[in-house]
Scaffold this active site. Structure first.
Site, PDB file in Angstrom:
ATOM      1  N   ASP A  28      41.524  78.669  31.900  1.00  0.00           N
ATOM      2  CA  ASP A  28      40.482  79.063  32.839  1.00  0.00           C
ATOM      3  C   ASP A  28      40.408  80.588  32.955  1.00  0.00           C
ATOM      4  OD1 ASP A  28      38.470  78.734  34.677  1.00  0.00           O
ATOM      5  OD2 ASP A  28      39.789  78.270  36.350  1.00  0.00           O
ATOM      6  N   GLY A  29      39.191  81.099  33.135  1.00  0.00           N
ATOM      7  CA  GLY A  29      39.018  82.518  33.404  1.00  0.00           C
ATOM      8  C   GLY A  29      38.259  83.301  32.354  1.00  0.00           C
ATOM      9  N   ASN A  30      37.723  82.622  31.338  1.00  0.00           N
ATOM     10  CA  ASN A  30      36.987  83.331  30.291  1.00  0.00           C
ATOM     11  C   ASN A  30      35.792  84.100  30.850  1.00  0.00           C
ATOM     12  OD1 ASN A  30      38.750  82.224  28.442  1.00  0.00           O
ATOM     13  ND2 ASN A  30      37.312  80.699  27.672  1.00  0.00           N
ATOM     14  N   ARG A  32      35.193  85.122  33.994  1.00  0.00           N
ATOM     15  CA  ARG A  32      35.582  86.238  34.860  1.00  0.00           C
ATOM     16  C   ARG A  32      36.141  87.411  34.064  1.00  0.00           C
ATOM     17  NH1 ARG A  32      39.031  82.707  38.848  1.00  0.00           N
ATOM     18  NH2 ARG A  32      38.525  81.146  37.265  1.00  0.00           N
ATOM     19  N   TRP A  33      36.857  87.096  32.982  1.00  0.00           N
ATOM     20  CA  TRP A  33      37.373  88.151  32.105  1.00  0.00           C
ATOM     21  C   TRP A  33      36.218  88.956  31.527  1.00  0.00           C
ATOM     22  CZ3 TRP A  33      36.856  89.639  27.051  1.00  0.00           C
ATOM     23  CH2 TRP A  33      37.835  90.467  26.505  1.00  0.00           C
ATOM     24  N   GLU A  75      32.087  67.202  32.315  1.00  0.00           N
ATOM     25  CA  GLU A  75      31.216  67.862  33.292  1.00  0.00           C
ATOM     26  C   GLU A  75      30.616  69.165  32.760  1.00  0.00           C
ATOM     27  OE1 GLU A  75      34.427  66.837  34.148  1.00  0.00           O
ATOM     28  OE2 GLU A  75      33.677  64.959  35.008  1.00  0.00           O
ATOM     29  N   ASN A  76      31.204  69.712  31.689  1.00  0.00           N
ATOM     30  CA  ASN A  76      30.724  71.000  31.179  1.00  0.00           C
ATOM     31  C   ASN A  76      29.331  70.938  30.566  1.00  0.00           C
ATOM     32  OD1 ASN A  76      33.984  72.271  30.082  1.00  0.00           O
ATOM     33  ND2 ASN A  76      32.905  72.503  32.028  1.00  0.00           N
TER      34      ASN A  76
END
Length: 261
Positions: A28-30, A32-33, A75-76
């Protein structure tokens, strides 16, 4: 598969084998990065693939024999079409750039999740990756793609119902037998789930398998991840006492008995 790739009911961690053997990561966090750097989300996803490559190659030195990663959930599909397209493109590039190397290193690739609804070329890539690495048994890499924990449980229940109606199975079923109907059947028991980016939830990932797994949540964004961050999670795991519903002395005896057999 070799014996160490089969599910076992008893814990095997002990003083000489602290584990974990099977680690799962919610990457998780791609986004935001990328946002922190003024870049499009696609750039974050691309760096996330590089992080996955680093992490897979670092597993051997940390004693991990099975890694399961959450690549794309059921869900993506709700995400914007251009982002879904970018994620599909990363699957294509990852397999094209790394499949040969992974196969040579003894890595077996297994893709968890529903195959229905995948673009035809992605479905073909999945089949090729599994076929070309099926003979390997040094390390198991499971990629959850078009996967949801609830969907996997429902699919397993549907398979059991179909077998009962066909006269191929009794109505009654044990937890162990039900586990063999899940897409993760044959993998070692799940020891540790890691989620990056500071979020603290499972997000429908490996719900059945997580029953006695340890959970570690790390603040690092996934594109910055690698063996050092995984080692930190493993250090935290090894500092804990796993009881599997029993008392400490009972857990130690069960582990010793499993090793003796």
């Amino acid at each position: 598969m070799a014996d160490d790739m089969r599910a076992m009911d008893a814990p095997t961690d002990g003083p000489s084998d602290p584990g974990p053997r099977h680690v799962a990561i919610i990457m998780d966090g791609n986004g935001r990065w990328a946002a922190a750097r003024g870049l499009p989300r696609a750039a974050g996803h691309k760096e996330g693939v590089a992080a996955l490559k680093r992490t897979v190659r670092g597993c051997a030195g940390l004693g991990v024999r099975c890694l399961t990663v959450f690549g794309f959930s059921t869900e993506n599909w709700r995400r914007p079409a251009d982002e879904v397209s970018d994620l599909m493109g990363l699957v294509r590039s990852y397999v094209a750039s790394d499949l040969t190397g992974l196969a040579k290193e003894g890595v077996r690739i297994r893709v968890l999740g529903r195959r229905e609804g995948l673009p035809p070329d992605i479905a073909a890539i999945v089949r090729k990756a599994e076929r070309d690495t099926a003979h390997n048994d040094r390390f198991l890499l499971q990629v959850a793609f078009n996967y949801g924990g609830q969907a996997d449980i429902v699919d397993a229940a549907r398979r059991h119902a179909e077998r009962v109606l066909a006269g191929e199975a009794p109505v009654d079923i044990s937890e162990a037998d039900f586990g063999e109907l899940l897409s993760t059947a044959g993998a070692p028991p799940l020891d540790l789930i890691v989620r990056t980016s500071g979020e603290v939830r499972l997000s429908n990932f490996l719900l059945w398998e997580a029953a006695y797994a340890e959970l570690v949540f790390q603040d690092i964004l996934w594109p910055d991840y690698g063996p050092e961050a995984l080692k930190a999670a493993i250090d935290e795991y090894q500092a804990r006492e796993r009881r599997f519903g029993g008392r400490p002395a009972q857990t130690a005896i069960t582990a010793q008995t499993a090793k003796a057999n």
